[in-house]
Design a protein around this motif. Structure first.
Motif, PDB file in Angstrom:
ATOM      1  N   GLU A 151       0.771  -1.243   0.000  1.00 20.52           N
ATOM      2  CA  GLU A 151       0.000   0.000   0.000  1.00 20.52           C
ATOM      3  C   GLU A 151       0.806   1.300   0.000  1.00 20.52           C
ATOM      4  OE1 GLU A 151      -3.441  -0.566   2.650  1.00 20.52           O
ATOM      5  OE2 GLU A 151      -4.185  -1.654   0.903  1.00 20.52           O
ATOM      6  N   GLU A 152       1.704   1.474   0.951  1.00 27.24           N
ATOM      7  CA  GLU A 152       2.530   2.687   0.972  1.00 27.24           C
ATOM      8  C   GLU A 152       3.935   2.303   1.433  1.00 27.24           C
ATOM      9  OE1 GLU A 152       1.242   6.312   2.681  1.00 27.24           O
ATOM     10  OE2 GLU A 152      -0.849   6.076   2.104  1.00 27.24           O
TER      11      GLU A 152
ATOM     12  N   THR B 291       6.317   7.105   4.604  1.00 26.29           N
ATOM     13  CA  THR B 291       5.289   8.136   4.522  1.00 26.29           C
ATOM     14  C   THR B 291       5.034   8.532   3.065  1.00 26.29           C
ATOM     15  OG1 THR B 291       6.968   9.835   4.764  1.00 26.29           O
ATOM     16  CG2 THR B 291       5.938   9.053   6.780  1.00 26.29           C
TER      17      THR B 291
ATOM     18  N   ASN C  20       3.726   7.288  -1.108  1.00 22.10           N
ATOM     19  CA  ASN C  20       3.091   6.293  -1.976  1.00 22.10           C
ATOM     20  C   ASN C  20       4.208   5.446  -2.571  1.00 22.10           C
ATOM     21  OD1 ASN C  20       1.010   8.958  -2.601  1.00 22.10           O
ATOM     22  ND2 ASN C  20       0.096   7.007  -2.047  1.00 22.10           N
TER      23      ASN C  20
ATOM     24  N   THR D 268       1.025   0.732  -9.257  1.00 22.56           N
ATOM     25  CA  THR D 268       0.813   1.372  -7.956  1.00 22.56           C
ATOM     26  C   THR D 268      -0.627   1.101  -7.524  1.00 22.56           C
ATOM     27  OG1 THR D 268       1.209   3.357  -6.624  1.00 22.56           O
ATOM     28  CG2 THR D 268       0.093   3.700  -8.728  1.00 22.56           C
TER      29      THR D 268
ATOM     30  N   THR E 195      -5.811   4.677  -4.805  1.00 21.76           N
ATOM     31  CA  THR E 195      -6.034   5.339  -3.522  1.00 21.76           C
ATOM     32  C   THR E 195      -7.316   4.771  -2.917  1.00 21.76           C
ATOM     33  OG1 THR E 195      -7.215   7.137  -4.597  1.00 21.76           O
ATOM     34  CG2 THR E 195      -4.862   7.426  -4.229  1.00 21.76           C
TER      35      THR E 195
ATOM     36  N   ILE F  14      -5.159   4.603   1.813  1.00 25.22           N
ATOM     37  CA  ILE F  14      -3.986   5.088   1.080  1.00 25.22           C
ATOM     38  C   ILE F  14      -4.151   6.551   0.716  1.00 25.22           C
ATOM     39  CG2 ILE F  14      -2.582   4.762  -1.008  1.00 25.22           C
ATOM     40  CD1 ILE F  14      -3.372   1.830  -0.981  1.00 25.22           C
TER      41      ILE F  14
ATOM     42  N   GLY G 179      -1.763  10.923  -2.952  1.00 24.95           N
ATOM     43  CA  GLY G 179      -0.560  11.756  -3.035  1.00 24.95           C
ATOM     44  C   GLY G 179      -0.503  12.587  -4.309  1.00 24.95           C
TER      45      GLY G 179
ATOM     46  N   ARG H  19       2.283  11.205  -6.410  1.00 24.15           N
ATOM     47  CA  ARG H  19       1.787   9.954  -7.011  1.00 24.15           C
ATOM     48  C   ARG H  19       0.993  10.233  -8.273  1.00 24.15           C
ATOM     49  NH1 ARG H  19      -3.018   7.819  -7.240  1.00 24.15           N
ATOM     50  NH2 ARG H  19      -3.307   5.537  -7.423  1.00 24.15           N
TER      51      ARG H  19
ATOM     52  N   GLY I  68       9.496   5.101  -3.700  1.00 28.05           N
ATOM     53  CA  GLY I  68       8.495   5.887  -2.991  1.00 28.05           C
ATOM     54  C   GLY I  68       8.330   7.227  -3.678  1.00 28.05           C
TER      55      GLY I  68
ATOM     56  N   GLY J 256       6.736  11.201  -2.957  1.00 30.97           N
ATOM     57  CA  GLY J 256       6.112  12.146  -2.032  1.00 30.97           C
ATOM     58  C   GLY J 256       6.734  13.518  -2.200  1.00 30.97           C
TER      59      GLY J 256
END
Lengths: 355, 355
Positions: free
Chosen positions: A232-233, A236, A238, A249, A252, A256, A259, A262, A300, A302
């Motif tokens: 899921e993530e 901190t 996505n 991916t 959401t 989730i 982002g 994202r 990741g 973000g």
């Protein structure tokens, strides 16, 4: 004090600036703040006049609601200065909309656009000298809201404080990131607050992340709490997986976060002709892809780090190292995104907004 | 200022008392605080000297960690004054142990016994005039800890503040409580922080509770987030069900708080010869029992209200009103427990501790 009222915002300028005390080449993420902040209080059922004023501590009661019942939300955004000294925000509307979604879920009042977006514009204009030029350099923007009512009865607060603080940052380098796939701990419940940018979601992650750190992993990839079979993530952020040349991916959900980085990467990747699949990604398929060599990258996504490449993962005590690749999709997308953010490439999507 | 050091605690007495301004017959829960509080800061990896000092606001930085990443835990306890003017705590060790369990789960430092328990003793001695005699009257005690480091990087804080504040309270009457059984929202995840008394758990409940309020229900009975088939907590309390003459309550877990009132009631009920079953309780069996008339009572159990009887519940749009009963097991247990807490009945369990 020089006090003025501009577009409904009261401005109290600092008499001196701290800017000369700051070493902009050696900034630790989120630790230095500019001369001013924006503050707006919610009282008696309405938002009061927003004030831009010198960054300073403020007084709170020991029974402050946020200390006891945790109503606290935030956003993370960035501003960039281009070669012409113009300052740009990146998709600020997305952060504004998400902030108010978080507010609703946490039973907090929604913040008006004039306070959040107009306030941010004026704050950035006032502290514009703190926004530095150059790729990797940016102003990290932290809008947040806390419950400021007093008393220890477990009800939503009547009073709130909204603030925006600004922190100049350098490119965020996370080092070599190995991750542990969560088999027991989780960050969000079905019907919970995982989709809200709520302070409590972060505190909940620290202990499992500390345990992972002790085993030599920098982050945890969170899985669904009911079955621990869906990815899921990551920390901190996505998370994206590249299997062969397809990017995967998770969609959401309530668990989730939606982002901004994202959704931006999804659009950018599609424009580049990359096949993107937005669907639940199973731990089992990740393990399978790692074993058969089709798993090329994990990263990741973000606001703080933009993209954080992951070098390997551990699941059920087995560590899977990712192959070294010549042409990283993660780094290519990061470069394209940063060029748009820094106005070094054309923004065909209309994502950047001038201050 | 009269400053002394007693058993390692620095004491700064208030020069005047607010006690004469307080109407002890008309107290709104958790809104009035005594003259003093206890404060102890954690800095440079260790707890500093605890200080008892006048209750007053304190200064915080806008980047205070608890505002952004939500590390905040608390306890709820009560003290009672008996006919001889002695002050008694009820099972304080249980709250102390649970506080430190919460601290571990939220990646916060454990608080030493000398600070928490010895500090509480001294604070209560100093503000003893605020503890009033009489059944229903008590001193609500709120120990809590917040992250006081600064900076907006999503890591555990290095600095923390532990405080105890005291609020005189009357008997907590919750009125007629109708509850809605959660079919979508939830309060805790598997592998989450539901068993910790963490501030964020409470904020997460406000929105679903507000929605229930709008439909005419005062509280929500939370179900497991994965299937919504198991009954777990009621509002911010543990929950008991009486089917025929058997009391049912869910076992504690990662999702369910290990309530002191809950475990006390289990022991009291067993002593009274009541059959108590600690096992997962299904929504389906509750509905079945309501339909066939074997469901006699539902009640919440927690420190603030002690026992809060529930008059009916709604599930899948159907409302089930509970029968009026002559001899309420809930009220009988509440009476027995309050008599022990107020030293009106013998404490054969050794639960009460003299200050």
């Amino acid at each position: 004090m020089n006090t003025t009222l501009t577009n409904g915002i009261e401005i109290i300028k600092a008499t001196t600036s701290k800017i000369n005390e700051v070493d902009f080449e050696n900034l630790s993420f989120g630790s230095v703040f500019t001369d001013h902040l924006l503050e707006c209080d919610f009282k008696n059922g309405e938002w009061q006049t927003p004030v831009i004023k010198p960054y300073a501590p403020f007084l709170v009661d020991p029974s402050l609601r946020v200390f006891h019942y945790g109503q606290a939300i935030f956003e993370g955004m960035k501003a960039y200065k281009d070669e012409n000294n113009d300052i740009w925000l990146f998709r600020p509307d997305e952060n504004y909309k998400r902030f108010n979604k978080s507010a609703v879920r946490m039973a907090m009042p929604e913040v008006p656009e004039e306070v959040f977006l107009n306030g941010l514009h004026q704050l950035l204009q006032l502290d514009e000298a703190w926004v530095k030029k150059g790729k990797g350099k940016s102003m990290y923007i932290r809008p947040f809201m806390i419950a400021t009512g007093t008393g220890v009865i477990a009800n939503p607060s009547n009073d709130y404080k909204f603030m925006i603080i600004l922190s100049p940052v350098k490119s965020y380098y996370s080092g070599d990131v190995k991750v542990l796939i969560a088999e027991h701990f989780s960050r969000a419940a079905n019907g919970g607050i995982g989709a809200a940018k709520a302070a409590g979601n972060y505190a909940a992650q620290f202990y499992p992340t500390n345990l992972a750190n002790k085993e030599g992993f920098q982050q945890v990839i969170w899985t669904d709490d009911a079955t621990h079979t869906k990815l899921e993530e990551a920390g901190t952020m996505n998370v994206f997986f590249r299997i062969n040349d397809t990017l995967l991916t998770a969609p959401t959900s309530e668990r989730i976060l939606d982002g901004v980085t994202r959704k931006t990467l999804i659009d950018l990747a599609k424009r580049e002709g990359i096949n993107v699949e937005i669907r639940p990604v199973l731990v089992s398929e990740l393990v399978e892809a790692a074993k058969n060599g089709t798993l090329k990258e994990i990263f990741g996504a973000g606001t703080a780090a933009v993209i954080s490449p992951i070098s390997g993962f551990s699941y059920q005590e087995v560590y899977y190292e990712l192959p070294k690749i010549e042409k990283s999709m993660a780094l290519e997308l990061k470069d394209k995104l940063e060029n748009i953010q820094n106005k070094l490439a054309e923004d065909t999507f209309g994502w950047t907004v001038k201050i």
